[in-house]
Write an enzyme that holds these catalytic residues in place. Structure first.
Site, PDB file in Angstrom:
ATOM      1  N   GLY A 211       0.858  -1.177   0.000  1.00  0.00           N
ATOM      2  CA  GLY A 211       0.000   0.000   0.000  1.00  0.00           C
ATOM      3  C   GLY A 211       0.888   1.220   0.000  1.00  0.00           C
TER       4      GLY A 211
ATOM      5  N   ASP B  50       4.715   3.504 -11.448  1.00  0.00           N
ATOM      6  CA  ASP B  50       5.477   4.749 -11.468  1.00  0.00           C
ATOM      7  C   ASP B  50       5.672   5.266 -10.046  1.00  0.00           C
ATOM      8  OD1 ASP B  50       5.821   5.357 -14.351  1.00  0.00           O
ATOM      9  OD2 ASP B  50       3.649   5.490 -14.374  1.00  0.00           O
TER      10      ASP B  50
ATOM     11  N   GLU C 102      18.719   3.345   5.371  1.00  0.00           N
ATOM     12  CA  GLU C 102      17.880   2.884   6.489  1.00  0.00           C
ATOM     13  C   GLU C 102      16.498   2.423   6.039  1.00  0.00           C
ATOM     14  OE1 GLU C 102      20.934   5.561   8.386  1.00  0.00           O
ATOM     15  OE2 GLU C 102      19.626   5.689   6.608  1.00  0.00           O
TER      16      GLU C 102
END
Length: 471
Positions: free
Chosen positions: A134, A175, A433
């Site tokens: 998501g 994209d 990270e």
């Protein structure tokens, strides 16, 4: 450029059924993203029906290929496909629970409370959902961890005679996924490590919610990924299943780098008034437009959640039979492996069951009370090493800080995970990270006990992955 379907009748019917189920679900919920499932149905079809080692009856068998829908907003593409190929329900460890993983009734209740068909795929809600996606870029970063896990498992558990791990990871990305910084971080790691078992299929449709991508995005993604050490291929028409198959075959033949397949598609394909516009991206098409799209596919215009006769049987003859054969062959190897390698097999059994091995905590040190106390990084490193020494499938690392935060594994045999040297347990994430968190999630989703380390202040750069790991 106009696009035309170049497939057999059975293929066309199966692909268009994925499209129609997706449209109907979004329209019934009056919420969701119909355009991308309509555009990418041929890719999902080609991957599951013709490419992947995947068994709908055993969706968690350890030797399966992995599929990640990184553009999680297109969730109906995944739900429709899992339903039509007949994925069976299991718990999160692969134990059958009876019935379908995703039923037609679940699809009819898309985005409703209690339905496993959430607006974005959520791990463990239904078999076949390999990870929660998501937040754009999260899925592709997970896929790098999954590919790394396969390399590590193969290096540590395969023998000259018995191959348990030899699977690929496929991710569909948008994209938006590739605009996110985490995707570039993760792609850089994958290219450096030469993960030739990883394939991203990039939906290059030039559309975002606000309009054409040229509003904010003008990169040559192919050249970018070549610079990151990837094998880059192009397919000019998402409807050309044969071209998709040939590109995937080139990925499978590439033995020294991950692959990006840039696929040109038309968002909302088949909807005459909304295809190739941002109006097909993040809102229902409207029942009138849905009917017109179904007419363009040659399917009944007014019939909702229609699955034509023969579609389920078509998938059963393809992915169903191929997956059953592949999973059965793997089980035969696993039976031989347990007899030939009982110690390693015991480790794998614990991993497959989501359990820790006996005695995992036996060497955890006890620290005496001290007015000054030791630096927490020192005590943490001692505990980490004490646990990892007794959990043979625990691997991880830091974002270029391991010597400082004491997260490196120092016991004999720990080793390093490097390009073409995949046996070691110390990972090197570089100063990345956010990707580190997503990769660690991918390792854990593959059964390993992955860990990622940094100083607390730098966790701000990895909060997205940390949040996803908690749910």
């Amino acid at each position: 450029m106009p696009m035309t379907a170049t497939t057999t009748d059975n293929q066309t019917l199966a692909i268009d059924t994925i499209r129609c189920l997706s449209m109907d679900a979004v329209q019934t919920a009056n919420s969701g993203h119909p355009g991308t499932p309509m555009a990418l149905a041929p890719i999902a079809y080609q991957l599951f029906q013709n490419t992947m080692n995947y068994a709908p009856a055993k969706p968690h068998w350890p030797g399966r290929d992995r599929f990640v829908l990184s553009c999680g907003h297109a969730s109906m593409l995944l739900y429709s496909t899992l339903h039509l190929i007949g994925v069976q329900a299991t718990d999160r460890y692969g134990n059958p629970t009876g019935g379908e993983s995703i039923s037609l009734e679940d699809i009819k209740n898309f985005r409703q409370i209690g339905s496993v068909c959430a607006g974005h795929p959520e791990f463990a809600e239904a078999a076949g959902i390999e990870t929660t996606t998501g937040p754009l870029g999260a899925g592709v970063s997970n896929s790098v961890g999954m590919a790394m896990a396969e390399k590590w498992l193969a290096a540590n558990y395969n023998t000259d005679d018995l191959t348990l791990f030899n699977y690929n990871t496929y991710a569909i990305c948008s994209d938006g996924d590739l605009m996110e910084g985490i995707a570039t971080e993760a792609a850089s790691v994958a290219g450096h490590l030469k993960l030739d078992n990883l394939c991203w299929l990039y939906d290059d449709n030039n559309i975002t919610i606000e309009g054409d991508t040229e509003l904010a995005f003008s990169e040559d993604m192919g050249k970018k990924f070549e610079g990151l050490g990837w094998n880059v291929l192009h397919v000019d028409d998402a409807n050309d299943v044969d071209a998709l198959g040939k590109a995937i075959a080139k990925f499978q033949a590439c033995g020294d780098k991950p692959t990006l397949i840039v696929v040109k598609s038309i968002i909302g394909y088949g909807a005459p008034n909304k295809q190739n516009t941002h109006g097909a991206h993040g809102a229902p098409l409207g029942w009138d437009e849905v009917a017109l799209a179904k007419k363009s596919y040659g399917l009944p215009e007014d019939e909702k959640f229609y699955v034509p006769e023969g579609v389920r049987e078509h998938f059963a003859e393809g992915v169903g039979k191929r997956g059953a054969t592949a999973s059965s062959q793997w089980e035969d190897v696993w039976t031989k492996y347990q007899a030939a390698e009982p110690t390693k097999a015991a480790e794998l059994k614990a991993m497959f069951a989501g359990e820790l091995p006996e005695g995992w905590d036996k060497d955890i040190p006890v620290f005496e009370a001290d007015a000054k106390g030791d630096a927490t990084r020192n005590s943490s490193g001692k505990v980490l090493n004490a646990i990892a020494k007794n959990v043979p499938f625990m691997i991880g690392g830091s974002a270029d800080l391991a010597p400082s935060n004491k997260s490196d594994l120092k016991f004999e045999g720990a080793g390093e995970f490097l390009p073409r040297q995949y046996k070691g347990r110390n990972l090197h994430f570089g100063i990345r990270e956010h990707a580190m968190s997503g990769i660690a999630n991918g390792l854990c989703l593959s059964g390993l006990r992955g860990y990622a380390a940094t100083f607390f202040v730098f966790t701000d750069y990895m909060r997205g992955g940390m949040r996803l790991s908690s749910i």
